[in-house]
Design a protein around this motif. Structure first.
Motif, short mmCIF file in Angstrom:
data_model
loop_
_atom_site.label_atom_id
_atom_site.label_comp_id
_atom_site.label_asym_id
_atom_site.label_seq_id
_atom_site.Cartn_x
_atom_site.Cartn_y
_atom_site.Cartn_z
N ILE A 44 0.86 -1.14 -0.01
CA ILE A 44 0.01 -0.03 -0.07
C ILE A 44 0.99 1.38 0.05
N GLU A 45 0.25 2.63 -0.48
CA GLU A 45 1.10 3.64 -0.56
C GLU A 45 0.94 4.30 0.85
N LYS A 46 2.15 4.91 1.33
CA LYS A 46 2.22 5.43 2.65
C LYS A 46 1.27 6.70 2.63
N ASN A 47 0.54 6.53 3.74
CA ASN A 47 -0.25 7.93 3.97
C ASN A 47 -0.40 7.84 5.56
N ASP A 48 0.65 8.33 6.28
CA ASP A 48 0.62 8.24 7.82
C ASP A 48 -0.57 8.97 8.21
N LYS A 49 -1.04 10.02 7.95
CA LYS A 49 -2.06 10.82 8.33
C LYS A 49 -3.39 9.86 8.33
N GLN A 50 -3.63 9.51 7.12
CA GLN A 50 -4.86 8.64 6.92
C GLN A 50 -4.73 7.31 7.71
N ALA A 51 -3.72 6.60 7.84
CA ALA A 51 -3.43 5.34 8.55
C ALA A 51 -3.68 5.54 9.98
N ARG A 52 -3.07 7.00 10.67
CA ARG A 52 -3.38 7.13 11.96
C ARG A 52 -5.01 7.32 12.31
N ILE A 53 -5.61 8.17 11.50
CA ILE A 53 -6.94 8.52 11.65
C ILE A 53 -7.79 7.16 11.65
N LEU A 54 -7.58 6.19 10.40
CA LEU A 54 -8.27 4.96 10.22
C LEU A 54 -7.83 4.15 11.49
N ILE A 55 -6.74 3.94 11.88
CA ILE A 55 -6.51 2.99 13.07
C ILE A 55 -6.87 3.55 14.20
N GLY A 56 -6.89 5.08 14.37
CA GLY A 56 -7.61 5.55 15.54
C GLY A 56 -9.02 5.20 15.70
N ILE A 57 -9.74 5.50 14.69
CA ILE A 57 -11.19 5.14 14.55
C ILE A 57 -11.43 3.78 15.07
N VAL A 58 -11.01 2.80 14.19
CA VAL A 58 -11.06 1.26 14.36
C VAL A 58 -10.84 1.04 15.78
N SER A 59 -9.79 1.43 16.42
CA SER A 59 -9.33 1.09 17.62
C SER A 59 -10.35 1.73 18.67
N VAL A 60 -10.71 2.83 18.61
CA VAL A 60 -11.71 3.42 19.31
C VAL A 60 -13.16 2.71 19.28
N VAL A 61 -13.53 2.46 18.18
CA VAL A 61 -14.76 1.90 17.81
C VAL A 61 -14.74 0.56 18.62
N VAL A 62 -13.82 -0.26 18.26
CA VAL A 62 -13.62 -1.56 18.77
C VAL A 62 -13.75 -1.65 20.52
N PHE A 63 -12.99 -0.90 21.05
CA PHE A 63 -12.77 -0.62 22.49
C PHE A 63 -14.20 -0.18 22.93
N ALA A 64 -14.87 0.62 22.31
CA ALA A 64 -16.06 1.11 22.78
C ALA A 64 -17.11 0.16 22.63
N ALA A 65 -17.09 -0.69 21.56
CA ALA A 65 -18.10 -1.86 21.27
C ALA A 65 -17.86 -2.74 22.66
N VAL A 66 -16.59 -3.20 22.86
CA VAL A 66 -16.08 -4.07 23.65
C VAL A 66 -16.83 -3.70 25.19
N VAL A 67 -16.55 -2.69 25.44
CA VAL A 67 -16.98 -1.98 26.63
C VAL A 67 -18.40 -1.96 26.75
N MET A 68 -19.04 -1.41 25.99
CA MET A 68 -20.46 -1.22 26.13
C MET A 68 -21.34 -2.53 25.91
N LEU A 69 -20.77 -3.49 25.11
CA LEU A 69 -21.53 -4.86 24.94
C LEU A 69 -21.09 -5.46 26.16
N GLY A 70 -20.08 -5.29 26.69
CA GLY A 70 -19.74 -5.91 28.05
C GLY A 70 -20.69 -5.58 29.27
#
Length: 182
Positions: A6-32
């Motif tokens: 894939i082509e390097k795009n740190d800004k986009q990667a940080r945003i996407l990884i941040g969103i995925v990480s927060v959504v997964v964490f929130a889902a686990v916490v809320m569904l728990g």
């Protein structure tokens, strides 16, 4: 070394990884905090057994991936690590399913085993909560062929991911006798 996929795009990667990480964490916490009282027609603790099997497979794959990279078998390492990531995603779905339909199970062990269990459980939970962005950034650095950054991150990511996968199996083995009482 392998070429970039894939082509390097740190800004986009940080945003996407941040969103995925927060959504997964929130889902686990809320569904728990939610339990669905639905008869699925099978023992819902089957999800926990599936989780343990998946975690066992991920643990073995992580060791195999480490061995492959040490032997400079980079293509094999990539396949192994991507498989570990896919299995970890399947684990997440099964984990959410288990906690959604089974709720919490109380550990019934007494004596010295009790603090040992809680030490393993608490360290497992804390590290599981923080490992996802490390895994995703480590994979991103590999997919963009930034090998020095990948290696530097992997030295942090691998042992934590390995610990989380291994202790997931240990927690299951320690808590599973108490599923019948749940």
């Amino acid at each position: 070394m392998l070429p970039a996929l894939i082509e390097k795009n740190d800004k986009q990667a940080r945003i996407l990884i941040g969103i995925v990480s927060v959504v997964v964490f929130a889902a686990v916490v809320m569904l728990g905090r939610v339990e669905l009282k639905v008869d699925l027609g099978f023992d819902v603790h089957l999800f926990a057994k599936i989780n343990a099997v998946i975690n066992s497979m991920v643990t073995v794959l992580l060791v195999a991936g480490l061995v492959a990279v040490k032997q400079r078998k980079y293509s094999l390492h990539k396949k192994i690590m991507l498989t570990a990531m896919v299995l970890s995603a399947l684990f997440l779905v099964s984990y959410i399913g288990h906690h959604l339909f089974a709720g919490d199970t109380k550990f019934g062990g007494q004596g010295l085993i009790r603090p040992v269990y809680y030490f393993i459980l608490i360290t497992h939970i804390i590290l599981a909560a923080i490992i996802l962005p490390f895994i995703l950034f480590t994979a991103y650095r590999a997919l963009t062929a930034e090998w020095l950054a990948h290696r530097k991150l992997a030295r942090i990511t691998w042992p934590i991911w390995f610990y989380v996968a291994l202790t997931g199996v240990i927690v299951y083995l320690m808590i599973s006798p108490y599923y019948a009482n749940a």
